[in-house]
Write a protein that holds these residues in place. Structure first.
Motif, PDB file in Angstrom:
ATOM      1  N   ILE A   1      38.011  68.553  72.600  1.00 19.92           N
ATOM      2  CA  ILE A   1      38.148  67.371  72.056  1.00 19.92           C
ATOM      3  C   ILE A   1      37.930  67.211  70.740  1.00 19.92           C
ATOM      4  N   ASP A   2      36.911  67.845  70.126  1.00 22.85           N
ATOM      5  CA  ASP A   2      36.541  67.671  68.587  1.00 22.85           C
ATOM      6  C   ASP A   2      38.056  68.359  67.925  1.00 22.85           C
ATOM      7  N   ALA A   3      38.513  69.484  68.226  1.00 21.65           N
ATOM      8  CA  ALA A   3      39.666  70.138  67.693  1.00 21.65           C
ATOM      9  C   ALA A   3      40.943  68.999  67.673  1.00 21.65           C
ATOM     10  N   LEU A   4      41.040  68.559  68.755  1.00 16.40           N
ATOM     11  CA  LEU A   4      42.135  67.566  69.223  1.00 16.40           C
ATOM     12  C   LEU A   4      41.934  66.457  68.172  1.00 16.40           C
ATOM     13  N   ILE A   5      40.709  65.791  67.931  1.00 19.70           N
ATOM     14  CA  ILE A   5      40.579  64.833  67.111  1.00 19.70           C
ATOM     15  C   ILE A   5      41.033  65.015  65.573  1.00 19.70           C
ATOM     16  N   ARG A   6      40.508  66.332  65.207  1.00 13.96           N
ATOM     17  CA  ARG A   6      40.997  66.728  64.142  1.00 13.96           C
ATOM     18  C   ARG A   6      42.571  66.999  63.803  1.00 13.96           C
ATOM     19  N   GLN A   7      43.097  67.378  64.753  1.00 15.01           N
ATOM     20  CA  GLN A   7      44.561  67.702  64.845  1.00 15.01           C
ATOM     21  C   GLN A   7      45.288  66.069  64.601  1.00 15.01           C
ATOM     22  N   THR A   8      45.009  65.210  65.487  1.00 13.52           N
ATOM     23  CA  THR A   8      45.931  64.187  65.552  1.00 13.52           C
ATOM     24  C   THR A   8      45.374  62.795  64.877  1.00 13.52           C
ATOM     25  N   ALA A   9      44.199  63.001  64.586  1.00 13.47           N
ATOM     26  CA  ALA A   9      43.476  61.901  63.476  1.00 13.47           C
ATOM     27  C   ALA A   9      43.738  60.453  64.279  1.00 13.47           C
ATOM     28  N   PRO A  10      43.288  60.210  65.501  1.00 11.15           N
ATOM     29  CA  PRO A  10      43.027  59.054  66.069  1.00 11.15           C
ATOM     30  C   PRO A  10      42.110  58.095  65.378  1.00 11.15           C
ATOM     31  N   HIS A  11      42.299  56.497  65.439  1.00  9.96           N
ATOM     32  CA  HIS A  11      41.591  55.526  65.012  1.00  9.96           C
ATOM     33  C   HIS A  11      40.612  55.130  65.927  1.00  9.96           C
ATOM     34  N   GLU A  12      40.897  55.379  67.105  1.00  9.18           N
ATOM     35  CA  GLU A  12      39.954  54.951  68.190  1.00  9.18           C
ATOM     36  C   GLU A  12      39.865  55.951  69.355  1.00  9.18           C
ATOM     37  N   CYS A  13      39.097  55.807  70.225  1.00  9.49           N
ATOM     38  CA  CYS A  13      38.968  56.760  71.413  1.00  9.49           C
ATOM     39  C   CYS A  13      38.555  55.626  72.784  1.00  9.49           C
ATOM     40  N   ALA A  14      39.247  56.059  73.553  1.00  8.81           N
ATOM     41  CA  ALA A  14      38.954  55.363  74.976  1.00  8.81           C
ATOM     42  C   ALA A  14      38.908  56.275  76.189  1.00  8.81           C
ATOM     43  N   VAL A  15      37.606  56.118  76.874  1.00  4.05           N
ATOM     44  CA  VAL A  15      37.437  57.069  78.033  1.00  4.05           C
ATOM     45  C   VAL A  15      37.421  56.184  79.245  1.00  4.05           C
ATOM     46  N   GLU A  16      37.770  56.872  80.467  1.00  5.25           N
ATOM     47  CA  GLU A  16      37.654  56.228  81.484  1.00  5.25           C
ATOM     48  C   GLU A  16      36.147  56.175  81.889  1.00  5.25           C
ATOM     49  N   ASP A  17      35.859  55.295  82.542  1.00  2.96           N
ATOM     50  CA  ASP A  17      34.239  54.902  82.800  1.00  2.96           C
ATOM     51  C   ASP A  17      34.011  55.849  84.151  1.00  2.96           C
ATOM     52  N   VAL A  18      32.738  56.236  84.372  1.00  4.86           N
ATOM     53  CA  VAL A  18      32.495  56.800  85.594  1.00  4.86           C
ATOM     54  C   VAL A  18      32.328  55.967  86.795  1.00  4.86           C
ATOM     55  N   PHE A  19      32.913  56.135  87.756  1.00  2.73           N
ATOM     56  CA  PHE A  19      32.849  55.521  89.068  1.00  2.73           C
ATOM     57  C   PHE A  19      31.861  55.883  89.924  1.00  2.73           C
ATOM     58  N   MET A  20      31.298  55.181  90.626  1.00  6.26           N
ATOM     59  CA  MET A  20      30.120  55.557  91.648  1.00  6.26           C
ATOM     60  C   MET A  20      30.701  56.202  92.960  1.00  6.26           C
ATOM     61  N   SER A  21      30.723  57.382  93.261  1.00  5.31           N
ATOM     62  CA  SER A  21      31.164  57.954  94.469  1.00  5.31           C
ATOM     63  C   SER A  21      30.243  58.046  95.660  1.00  5.31           C
TER      64      SER A  21
END
Length: 166
Positions: free
Chosen positions: A52-72
């Motif tokens: 993910i660190d390499a992907l951020i350096r390659q694509t230069a996003p302004h923001e990041c969004a992540v799916e929250d953990v669901f309780m299973s």
């Protein structure tokens, strides 16, 4: 606005980068970080972080969004997923990005218009919204859905950064 969406998993972490120009959405890249299950768990987390660190350096996003953990029902699975999510969040924070989180319900609602949409419905809507042709893994489709959700929701009061209290 360029957003990196992440669908975390300890074996398969989906990623998707989407540019938002007003109401226009453009697919930049997407894929799956496949981590061998034979690796010790801490090393798997290291692979997720590094990719993910390499992907951020390659694509230069302004923001990041992540799916929250669901309780299973399985607490151990939820903890493992939470740690994989943590590796992704740390990669974003380390790069200086604001990192936002959305529940699966919010993501499905934003992309398919129905919070209980199934995976195939979400995948088809992602294909349609972003004009994606060719192969698209379910993990990549979910990550693109996270990015689309953020682009649609980032000015909403429901939008929150990771760790922010409601």
């Amino acid at each position: 606005m360029r957003v990196l969406g992440i669908d975390p998993g300890s074996r398969h972490t989906g990623y998707g980068v989407v540019d938002g120009h007003g109401n226009r959405l453009v697919h930049v890249t997407s894929g799956t970080i496949a981590v061998p299950g034979s690796l010790p768990f801490p090393e798997r987390l290291g692979v997720i972080f590094a990719r993910i660190d390499a992907l951020i350096r390659q694509t230069a996003p302004h923001e990041c969004a992540v799916e929250d953990v669901f309780m299973s029902r399985n607490a151990k699975s939820a903890l493992i997923l939470g740690q994989a999510r943590g590796a992704a969040v740390v990669a974003g924070v380390q790069a200086g990005l604001p990192v936002f989180e959305y529940s699966a319900l919010q993501i499905k609602q934003a992309v398919a218009g129905f919070g209980k949409a199934d995976k195939e419905q979400v995948k088809q809507m992602v294909r349609t919204l972003l004009r994606v042709t060719g192969r698209l893994s379910s993990h990549a489709a979910d990550a693109l859905a996270v990015a689309v959700c953020h682009l649609h929701s980032r000015t909403s009061p429901l939008c929150r950064q990771v760790g922010e209290q409601r």
